[in-house]
Design an enzyme around this catalytic site. Structure first.
Site, PDB file in Angstrom:
ATOM      1  N   ARG A 180       1.176  -1.614   0.267  1.00 10.23           N
ATOM      2  CA  ARG A 180      -0.098  -0.280   0.371  1.00 10.23           C
ATOM      3  C   ARG A 180       0.806   1.250  -0.341  1.00 10.23           C
ATOM      4  O   ARG A 180      -0.170   2.154  -0.020  1.00 10.23           O
ATOM      5  CB  ARG A 180      -0.998   0.070   1.237  1.00 10.23           C
ATOM      6  CG  ARG A 180      -2.292  -1.131   1.296  1.00 10.23           C
ATOM      7  CD  ARG A 180      -3.062  -0.264   1.897  1.00 10.23           C
ATOM      8  NE  ARG A 180      -3.104  -0.364   3.084  1.00 10.23           N
ATOM      9  CZ  ARG A 180      -2.937   0.941   4.115  1.00 10.23           C
ATOM     10  NH1 ARG A 180      -3.170   1.885   3.934  1.00 10.23           N
ATOM     11  NH2 ARG A 180      -2.862   0.345   5.409  1.00 10.23           N
ATOM     12  N   GLU A 342       9.395 -15.019  10.456  1.00  8.63           N
ATOM     13  CA  GLU A 342       9.932 -16.477  10.725  1.00  8.63           C
ATOM     14  C   GLU A 342       9.714 -17.176  11.226  1.00  8.63           C
ATOM     15  O   GLU A 342      10.411 -18.152  11.790  1.00  8.63           O
ATOM     16  CB  GLU A 342      11.348 -15.690  10.960  1.00  8.63           C
ATOM     17  CG  GLU A 342      12.011 -14.735   9.704  1.00  8.63           C
ATOM     18  CD  GLU A 342      13.457 -13.894  10.322  1.00  8.63           C
ATOM     19  OE1 GLU A 342      13.771 -14.811  11.336  1.00  8.63           O
ATOM     20  OE2 GLU A 342      14.324 -13.459   9.168  1.00  8.63           O
ATOM     21  N   LYS A 413      17.975 -12.643  -4.496  1.00 11.74           N
ATOM     22  CA  LYS A 413      17.188 -11.939  -4.818  1.00 11.74           C
ATOM     23  C   LYS A 413      18.172 -11.121  -6.421  1.00 11.74           C
ATOM     24  O   LYS A 413      19.331 -11.242  -6.620  1.00 11.74           O
ATOM     25  CB  LYS A 413      16.853 -10.582  -3.938  1.00 11.74           C
ATOM     26  CG  LYS A 413      16.387 -10.931  -2.709  1.00 11.74           C
ATOM     27  CD  LYS A 413      16.599  -9.005  -2.439  1.00 11.74           C
ATOM     28  CE  LYS A 413      16.069  -8.975  -1.010  1.00 11.74           C
ATOM     29  NZ  LYS A 413      15.523  -7.950   0.470  1.00 11.74           N
TER      30      LYS A 413
END
Length: 465
Positions: A180, A342, A413
């Protein structure tokens, strides 16, 4: 007999140093909404049939003649060449490449990076065809094992669209959660992209995601809730971020996950540090900060376990997360916990009643997750040739030769602004194997399912035969 496959072809070679044609800009695509060509339930585009998806038995895909594929989305000419050429292929083979060749490739891939605004108004008929969504072969084996994906993103429609088009199959389902806090133009871009498909959609509830807070769990569970309602057939839920990319084709993922037999692919550490769990945290200035007060409410779960947030969860376990009282109470207890994401899935998976488990196994070693390859700086890893951000390696083109040997389903990543070439090469490799599949070393994965261990940073046995 090899089935005929309808597909798009771009250049005469799979890996081309000098492009014949660049990506066409999307910005001129703005059309009246009636021309957007939204995919309908019967796989037609507003009255006109889509190009046929090839459905073939997986064993017949061992060789496909006269087919080439590349990442450029522009249709060009057919070719009988099936060789892999130039920079990407040389890198995979560990060959030396001149700095000038690499720089030329980087300049090329960087030149076609598109701003979010280019995706805000799409002609869906043209977009889905030009980007190659329609033309990938799909086996019956894949159709019988549909997957659900949740993609949590906060930036770069370009990078997420590259991920989506690589993993997209018409029988899977894809939920996209846009933070958002992200700019309005990114929200419009992803709404426009998802509007072109019947099986891609924006999460019905968007969260303002705060790192290490319970909002990360809420974002994932919002997508889980949506895919449970929308599709009754998917077998596994795979949660991705916008900075991940597949190391396996959809067929390879299906063949590997089939060996799990509804077990969760989940990471659980042997030892769980509980310091952050015992203290209360609050959100302050966009982050989680310790209050100094200890938790007094008893935890509804006796044994708390910790793991890495990237998983592949069985449908039954996802249903358990949304229907069990213990899951609801545990999530409420974690609301003021640092790094709650986690602990949540892993502690629940350790419960003996949790479907897909692993249940209360004897943790003589940490349980590894095959779903994701990550290189952490504090593991003293030597395989990061990119850069570290928050102690996680951002892969570069120098990591290609190592990445393609790894057994994992996805890698994390990547950053297209930092290195767009590694993503270009990986997409070409995955697309090439989609049309030229090789048998997966299933015995290797069967052994993994039994032991749940993998030597992440060593030299594992070849995962392809």
């Amino acid at each position: 007999m090899v089935a005929s496959i309808v597909m798009f072809v771009t250049n005469s070679r799979l890996f081309q140093t000098e492009p014949i044609i660049k990506f066409k800009s999307i910005s001129p695509m703005a059309q009246d909404r009636n021309d957007r060509g939204v995919m309908s339930k019967n796989n037609t585009i507003q009255g006109q049939p889509t190009s046929r998806i090839a459905i073939v038995p997986s064993q017949s895909l061992k060789s496909v003649d006269n087919v080439v594929f590349s990442t450029s989305p522009t249709i060009m000419n057919n070719s009988s060449e099936n060789e892999i050429h130039t920079t990407c292929a040389k890198k995979i083979k560990g060959m030396n490449i001149s700095d000038s060749d690499i720089q030329r490739e980087l300049n090329l891939t960087n030149s076609v990076l598109e701003p979010d605004s280019n995706f805000t108004s799409l002609n869906c008929t043209r977009f889905t065809a030009d980007r190659g969504y329609k033309y990938k072969p799909v086996t019956k084996e894949e159709q019988d094992f549909p997957l659900a994906f949740g993609i949590l993103m906060y930036s770069s429609a370009h990078q997420v669209e590259q991920l989506l088009r690589t993993i997209y199959r018409p029988h899977n389902i894809y939920c996209i959660h846009v933070d958002r806090k992200s700019p309005a133009v990114l929200h419009r871009a992803m709404e426009s992209i998802s509007g072109c498909f019947d099986n891609v959609f924006i999460s019905s509830r968007l969260e303002k995601v705060i790192y290490a807070s319970v909002s990360q769990i809420h974002a994932e569970m919002n997508c889980q809730r949506d895919v449970l309602k929308r599709n009754k057939k998917w077998k596994y839920f795979i949660y991705l971020t916008g900075q991940e990319f597949p190391l396996k084709t959809n067929l390879e993922i299906v063949q590997i996950l089939t060996e799990f037999h509804d077990l969760n692919d989940i990471d659980i550490l042997k030892r769980t540090p509980l310091l952050d769990v015992n203290y209360k945290f609050r959100i302050e200035k966009g982050g989680m900060h310790r209050t100094g007060h200890m938790k007094t409410e008893p935890c509804p779960i006796k044994t708390i376990k910790k793991g890495i947030v990237h998983t592949a969860l069985s449908r039954k376990f996802v249903e358990f997360l949304h229907t069990s009282v213990i899951a609801k109470r545990f999530l409420e207890w974690l609301i003021d916990t640092h790094g709650s994401d986690e602990y949540f899935f892993y502690s629940l998976a350790y419960l003996p009643e949790a479907p897909g488990g692993p249940g209360q196994v004897n943790l003589t070693h940490s349980i590894k997750a095959l779903s994701r390859l990550m290189v952490w700086k504090h593991h003293n890893a030597t395989q990061c040739n990119g850069q570290y951000v928050r102690n996680i390696c951002i892969f570069s083109w120098r990591d290609l030769a190592w990445l393609v040997t790894q057994p994992h389903l996805f890698a994390n990543k990547f950053n297209v602004q930092y290195d767009s070439l590694v993503l270009k090469c990986l997409e070409e490799i995955i697309n090439y194997r989609t049309f030229h599949p090789k048998p997966v070393n299933i015995t290797l994965y069967q052994e993994y399912v039994n032991t749940r261990t993998w030597l992440d940073y060593g030299k594992p046995q070849p995962w392809l035969l």
